[in-house]
Design an enzyme around this catalytic site. Structure first.
Site, PDB file in Angstrom:
ATOM      1  N   ASP A 103     -58.011  17.039 -19.093  1.00  0.00           N
ATOM      2  CA  ASP A 103     -58.268  17.636 -20.396  1.00  0.00           C
ATOM      3  C   ASP A 103     -59.779  17.771 -20.593  1.00  0.00           C
ATOM      4  O   ASP A 103     -60.518  16.797 -20.462  1.00  0.00           O
ATOM      5  CB  ASP A 103     -57.659  16.775 -21.509  1.00  0.00           C
ATOM      6  CG  ASP A 103     -57.467  17.573 -22.786  1.00  0.00           C
ATOM      7  OD1 ASP A 103     -58.452  18.118 -23.302  1.00  0.00           O
ATOM      8  OD2 ASP A 103     -56.316  17.664 -23.248  1.00  0.00           O
TER       9      ASP A 103
ATOM     10  N   SER B   9     -56.563  22.152 -26.986  1.00  0.00           N
ATOM     11  CA  SER B   9     -55.583  21.736 -25.973  1.00  0.00           C
ATOM     12  C   SER B   9     -54.178  22.228 -26.320  1.00  0.00           C
ATOM     13  O   SER B   9     -53.366  22.461 -25.427  1.00  0.00           O
ATOM     14  CB  SER B   9     -55.565  20.217 -25.843  1.00  0.00           C
ATOM     15  OG  SER B   9     -56.813  19.766 -25.404  1.00  0.00           O
TER      16      SER B   9
ATOM     17  N   ASP C 126     -49.828  13.716 -28.339  1.00  0.00           N
ATOM     18  CA  ASP C 126     -51.043  14.527 -28.257  1.00  0.00           C
ATOM     19  C   ASP C 126     -50.680  15.889 -27.641  1.00  0.00           C
ATOM     20  O   ASP C 126     -49.649  16.039 -26.986  1.00  0.00           O
ATOM     21  CB  ASP C 126     -52.081  13.790 -27.405  1.00  0.00           C
ATOM     22  CG  ASP C 126     -53.501  14.274 -27.671  1.00  0.00           C
ATOM     23  OD1 ASP C 126     -53.741  14.941 -28.697  1.00  0.00           O
ATOM     24  OD2 ASP C 126     -54.379  13.980 -26.837  1.00  0.00           O
TER      25      ASP C 126
ATOM     26  N   THR D 283     -51.373  17.998 -25.135  1.00  0.00           N
ATOM     27  CA  THR D 283     -51.015  18.346 -23.748  1.00  0.00           C
ATOM     28  C   THR D 283     -49.630  17.828 -23.340  1.00  0.00           C
ATOM     29  O   THR D 283     -48.818  18.596 -22.826  1.00  0.00           O
ATOM     30  CB  THR D 283     -52.115  17.888 -22.779  1.00  0.00           C
ATOM     31  OG1 THR D 283     -53.364  18.406 -23.250  1.00  0.00           O
ATOM     32  CG2 THR D 283     -51.855  18.366 -21.369  1.00  0.00           C
TER      33      THR D 283
ATOM     34  N   ARG E 293     -50.316  20.749 -34.549  1.00  0.00           N
ATOM     35  CA  ARG E 293     -50.310  19.674 -33.554  1.00  0.00           C
ATOM     36  C   ARG E 293     -50.283  18.262 -34.141  1.00  0.00           C
ATOM     37  O   ARG E 293     -49.931  17.319 -33.446  1.00  0.00           O
ATOM     38  CB  ARG E 293     -51.512  19.823 -32.621  1.00  0.00           C
ATOM     39  CG  ARG E 293     -52.841  19.787 -33.329  1.00  0.00           C
ATOM     40  CD  ARG E 293     -54.003  20.022 -32.384  1.00  0.00           C
ATOM     41  NE  ARG E 293     -54.195  18.908 -31.471  1.00  0.00           N
ATOM     42  CZ  ARG E 293     -55.082  18.903 -30.472  1.00  0.00           C
ATOM     43  NH1 ARG E 293     -55.841  19.964 -30.261  1.00  0.00           N
ATOM     44  NH2 ARG E 293     -55.213  17.860 -29.704  1.00  0.00           N
TER      45      ARG E 293
ATOM     46  N   GLU F 181     -51.436  14.183 -17.198  1.00  0.00           N
ATOM     47  CA  GLU F 181     -52.699  14.508 -17.873  1.00  0.00           C
ATOM     48  C   GLU F 181     -53.669  13.330 -17.884  1.00  0.00           C
ATOM     49  O   GLU F 181     -53.311  12.219 -18.286  1.00  0.00           O
ATOM     50  CB  GLU F 181     -52.444  14.905 -19.336  1.00  0.00           C
ATOM     51  CG  GLU F 181     -53.736  15.322 -20.030  1.00  0.00           C
ATOM     52  CD  GLU F 181     -53.735  15.178 -21.540  1.00  0.00           C
ATOM     53  OE1 GLU F 181     -54.547  15.852 -22.186  1.00  0.00           O
ATOM     54  OE2 GLU F 181     -52.924  14.395 -22.082  1.00  0.00           O
TER      55      GLU F 181
ATOM     56  N   ASP G  50     -61.804  14.693 -22.036  1.00  0.00           N
ATOM     57  CA  ASP G  50     -62.048  15.412 -23.291  1.00  0.00           C
ATOM     58  C   ASP G  50     -62.489  14.478 -24.412  1.00  0.00           C
ATOM     59  O   ASP G  50     -63.489  14.726 -25.089  1.00  0.00           O
ATOM     60  CB  ASP G  50     -60.762  16.144 -23.692  1.00  0.00           C
ATOM     61  CG  ASP G  50     -60.800  16.678 -25.106  1.00  0.00           C
ATOM     62  OD1 ASP G  50     -61.376  17.750 -25.323  1.00  0.00           O
ATOM     63  OD2 ASP G  50     -60.244  16.009 -26.009  1.00  0.00           O
ATOM     64  N   LYS G  51     -61.759  13.395 -24.598  1.00  0.00           N
ATOM     65  CA  LYS G  51     -62.026  12.548 -25.770  1.00  0.00           C
ATOM     66  C   LYS G  51     -63.401  11.880 -25.661  1.00  0.00           C
ATOM     67  O   LYS G  51     -64.093  11.708 -26.665  1.00  0.00           O
ATOM     68  CB  LYS G  51     -60.906  11.517 -25.937  1.00  0.00           C
ATOM     69  CG  LYS G  51     -59.566  12.209 -26.243  1.00  0.00           C
ATOM     70  CD  LYS G  51     -58.430  11.247 -26.423  1.00  0.00           C
ATOM     71  CE  LYS G  51     -57.084  11.964 -26.339  1.00  0.00           C
ATOM     72  NZ  LYS G  51     -56.945  13.109 -27.252  1.00  0.00           N
TER      73      LYS G  51
ATOM     74  N   HIS H 206     -66.051  14.491 -26.306  1.00  0.00           N
ATOM     75  CA  HIS H 206     -66.187  14.623 -27.770  1.00  0.00           C
ATOM     76  C   HIS H 206     -67.129  13.545 -28.315  1.00  0.00           C
ATOM     77  O   HIS H 206     -67.868  13.775 -29.264  1.00  0.00           O
ATOM     78  CB  HIS H 206     -64.827  14.459 -28.466  1.00  0.00           C
ATOM     79  CG  HIS H 206     -63.967  15.693 -28.469  1.00  0.00           C
ATOM     80  ND1 HIS H 206     -64.339  16.846 -29.108  1.00  0.00           N
ATOM     81  CD2 HIS H 206     -62.744  15.943 -27.928  1.00  0.00           C
ATOM     82  CE1 HIS H 206     -63.369  17.765 -28.952  1.00  0.00           C
ATOM     83  NE2 HIS H 206     -62.401  17.240 -28.240  1.00  0.00           N
TER      84      HIS H 206
ATOM     85  N   ASP I 208     -57.607  22.418 -19.369  1.00  0.00           N
ATOM     86  CA  ASP I 208     -57.166  23.304 -20.445  1.00  0.00           C
ATOM     87  C   ASP I 208     -58.331  24.065 -21.072  1.00  0.00           C
ATOM     88  O   ASP I 208     -58.139  25.124 -21.636  1.00  0.00           O
ATOM     89  CB  ASP I 208     -56.379  22.525 -21.504  1.00  0.00           C
ATOM     90  CG  ASP I 208     -57.077  21.246 -21.934  1.00  0.00           C
ATOM     91  OD1 ASP I 208     -58.162  20.930 -21.406  1.00  0.00           O
ATOM     92  OD2 ASP I 208     -56.517  20.555 -22.809  1.00  0.00           O
ATOM     93  N   HIS I 209     -59.532  23.491 -20.941  1.00  0.00           N
ATOM     94  CA  HIS I 209     -60.720  24.159 -21.498  1.00  0.00           C
ATOM     95  C   HIS I 209     -61.950  23.438 -20.993  1.00  0.00           C
ATOM     96  O   HIS I 209     -61.861  22.300 -20.526  1.00  0.00           O
ATOM     97  CB  HIS I 209     -60.700  24.149 -23.031  1.00  0.00           C
ATOM     98  CG  HIS I 209     -60.516  22.782 -23.622  1.00  0.00           C
ATOM     99  ND1 HIS I 209     -61.529  21.856 -23.690  1.00  0.00           N
ATOM    100  CD2 HIS I 209     -59.412  22.172 -24.136  1.00  0.00           C
ATOM    101  CE1 HIS I 209     -61.068  20.747 -24.242  1.00  0.00           C
ATOM    102  NE2 HIS I 209     -59.776  20.901 -24.515  1.00  0.00           N
TER     103      HIS I 209
ATOM    104  N   HIS J 260     -65.411  21.785 -27.814  1.00  0.00           N
ATOM    105  CA  HIS J 260     -64.993  22.493 -26.602  1.00  0.00           C
ATOM    106  C   HIS J 260     -65.877  23.723 -26.402  1.00  0.00           C
ATOM    107  O   HIS J 260     -66.509  24.191 -27.338  1.00  0.00           O
ATOM    108  CB  HIS J 260     -63.550  22.989 -26.741  1.00  0.00           C
ATOM    109  CG  HIS J 260     -62.571  21.914 -27.017  1.00  0.00           C
ATOM    110  ND1 HIS J 260     -61.268  22.168 -27.352  1.00  0.00           N
ATOM    111  CD2 HIS J 260     -62.696  20.560 -26.999  1.00  0.00           C
ATOM    112  CE1 HIS J 260     -60.623  21.033 -27.531  1.00  0.00           C
ATOM    113  NE2 HIS J 260     -61.463  20.039 -27.329  1.00  0.00           N
TER     114      HIS J 260
HETATM  115 ZN   LIG Z   1     -60.719  18.147 -27.205  1.00  0.00          ZN
END
Ligand SMILES: [Zn+2]
Length: 575
Positions: free
Chosen positions: A69, A120, A171, A173, A184, A341, A346-347, A350, A388-389, A432
């Site tokens: 992610d 995501s 979450d 994904t 979401r 995943e 990602d987290k 962030h 995913d990004h 992102h």
């Molecule tokens: Zn994110």
């Protein structure tokens, strides 16, 4: 005076003595001299025949899809530089032979046009369903209509299925494979009532992500998010019960730590496994200082193991290996579909936490190695590794600061590497980015990741590699097909009530009652049976006075869903 090559080697060896990182591969990176002609090459000659050899058509028996992610090219490079050195190689992620790029943009819900930065939820919905959608959507299209996921289609086609993550299971994904909600955040009954009322069970919807996850009934579901399972269903068959109790009633084997997972011997539609290893997201493998306004110019640091990592929390590679061993059944006609995943690249991105982010990339890389090891032995498994990004971390000139946040690390090369984050200020959430991301494949049909594709192409690549019929209905709920006593019948003497069910249920309960009063049932009456598709109730009607009676038949499926049929009849021995 320029140092000689031998002198440079000595300097590198001395640099090694000074370093003590959580990374253990510094020796490999430092032992590599890159200064000579061709020293930095990654190729060992012409690749034509080896690439030709990796291009395989036909069908795949199994597919393992691994998602990092937020793992853009910058995040991959950063993890490689830190852990293996700039000339090194991530042993999992960098080992897939066929590579391409894909576009990840989402859609603007109001007008259906591109939204250049996806989240995501939209990106995952894209590869899970083949339909592009808006940020926040969980496998629904821009009109809110549910789109079938690869996991649902694979299960309907008789494959075994798995959904594994280091995040909460609700979450985005992991959720895109098992649920359909308009927003979401609809994890549990309370949030669904507030944020997606049209999806709430009490309003006739399919329920929260957690409730839909239980109905999707993957054979293997492993991750965090235990907190949502403590909420109570507001409507339906399990109204008033917690979602955890519902899971147990529906046949799930629930495990809560690495030791419990290791003990699970089988996972199938009768007793699927549900691993809940954290209340929320998993703790990260590594820790280190956050990026700050001045961090890039401060003393370079090495990442350390996270002291708060619970020993009971399984690693992603362990969950992946276990899921594969539970799903792989050589004796079965069909194979499996597994999504894995690594969520916290990602987290931690962030959070502007370079060490947290790199540790999670290494964690995913170990899972990729586990998947590739299996696929190489199996020979019929397509492995796809993608993201995913993209995300905000950038590699900038060593020791510098930027208008944003920076932190300088010491890599496996024993060199300073500065990471910059520039999409939010200190204390905010880095965002992102809209970059294309890497998609890499190994095995049958992996050629379909080469070149420039879109994340929605992945749905079709996997559907077709597994030869799935996307319209095949989901496995039926167990119901009564036939009862040999028809409504209004008149019975006398000895009678065997014979019930036929459509599919094999967990058990069938056949009760004789009169005016709502229980008289006997097939667990009590001698000669009766409860199991299988043809349960029976043996009655001697002469034990009861003549009159009006009812047979109440409850078929309980392996998913815990009960269906009921009532037959009204008359006992008439003396008339
Ligand atoms: Zn994110």
């Amino acid at each position: 005076m320029r140092p000689t090559r031998a002198g440079r080697r000595a300097g590198l060896a001395m640099a090694l003595v000074g370093g003590l990182a959580v990374a253990t591969t510094a020796a490999t990176a430092l032992g590599t001299d890159l200064t000579g002609h061709g020293d930095a090459r990654r190729l060992d000659g012409d690749q034509t025949s080896s690439i030709k050899h990796e291009v395989k058509g036909g069908a795949a028996r199994n597919v393992i899809l691994l998602i990092g992610d937020g793992m853009g090219d910058s995040e991959i490079t950063l993890a490689r530089d830190y852990q293996y050195g700039a000339a090194g190689r991530l042993p999992g992620i960098d080992a897939l032979p066929l590579t391409g790029q894909y576009t990840t943009y989402s859609l603007d819900r109001s007008n259906g046009r591109p939204d250049y930065v996806t989240d995501s939820a939209a990106s995952g919905s894209g590869w899970a369903t083949g339909t592009k959608t808006y940020n926040g959507a969980i496998s629904v299209d821009v009109d809110g209509d549910a789109q079938r996921s690869l996991l649902e289609i694979a299960r309907a086609n008789g494959l075994r299925t798995g959904d594994v993550t280091t995040a909460e299971l609700q979450d985005a994904t992991p959720a895109v494979q098992v649920a359909h909600v308009s927003e979401r955040g609809c994890y549990a009954p309370s949030s669904t009532t507030k944020k997606c009322p049209e999806n709430a069970l009490e309003n006739g919807g399919a329920g929260s992500i957690t409730e839909q996850l239980l109905g999707a009934r993957a054979d293997v579901t492993l991750g965090g998010g235990a907190a949502s399972f403590r909420e109570t269903a507001k409507a339906g068959q399990w109204q008033g019960k917690t979602l955890l109790d519902q899971a147990k009633a529906r046949g799930y084997q629930v495990v809560t730590d690495a030791a419990g997972l290791a003990k699970v011997a089988t996972a199938d539609q009768k007793t699927p496994v549900l691993g809940l290893f954290a209340d929320g997201n998993f703790a990260t493998r590594w820790s280190g200082p956050l990026a700050t306004h001045t961090g890039g110019a401060e003393t370079p640091v090495r990442c350390t193991a996270n002291p708060a990592l619970p020993a009971t929390q399984p690693k992603l590679a362990d969950m992946t290996s276990k899921a594969i061993s539970l799903l792989d059944d050589r004796g079965a006609k069909k194979g499996f579909f597994l999504q894995v995943e690594g969520a916290s690249i990602d987290k931690q991105d962030h959070a502007a936490n370079p060490c947290g982010q790199i540790g999670e990339t290494v964690d995913l890389d170990e899972a990729v190695q586990a998947a590739l090891d299996f696929a190489k032995k199996d020979g019929h498994t397509l492995v796809v590794v993608t993201a995913d990004h993209g995300h905000s971390s950038q590699i900038v000139y060593p020791g510098t600061t930027t208008p944003g946040l920076t932190r300088t690390l010491v890599t496996a090369d024993d060199q300073p590497l500065t990471v910059a984050y520039g999409t939010a200020d200190e204390g905010g959430s880095q965002d992102h980015t809209g970059t294309q991301v890497r998609v890499a494949g190994y095995g049958p049909r992996a050629a379909n990741v080469v070149g420039l594709t879109d994340q929605t192409d992945l749905f079709f690549t996997i559907r077709d590699a597994l030869r799935l019929d996307a319209d095949k209905p989901a496995p039926e709920e167990a119901t009564v097909d036939n009862v040999n006593v028809s409504d209004g019948a008149r019975l006398k003497g000895r009678v065997t009530v014979k019930v036929t069910t459509n599919v094999e249920p967990k058990y069938t309960y056949i009760e004789l009652n009169q005016g709502g009063r229980w008289l006997t049932d097939n667990t009590k009456a001698p000669g009766s049976t409860q199991a299988g598709k043809r349960p029976t109730l043996v009655l001697d009607t002469r034990d009861y006075p003549d009159g009006a009676y009812q047979l109440k038949i409850d078929v309980v499926g392996h998913d815990g869903v009960t269906s009921e049929k009532v037959v009204h009849f008359t006992i008439a021995n003396h008339r």
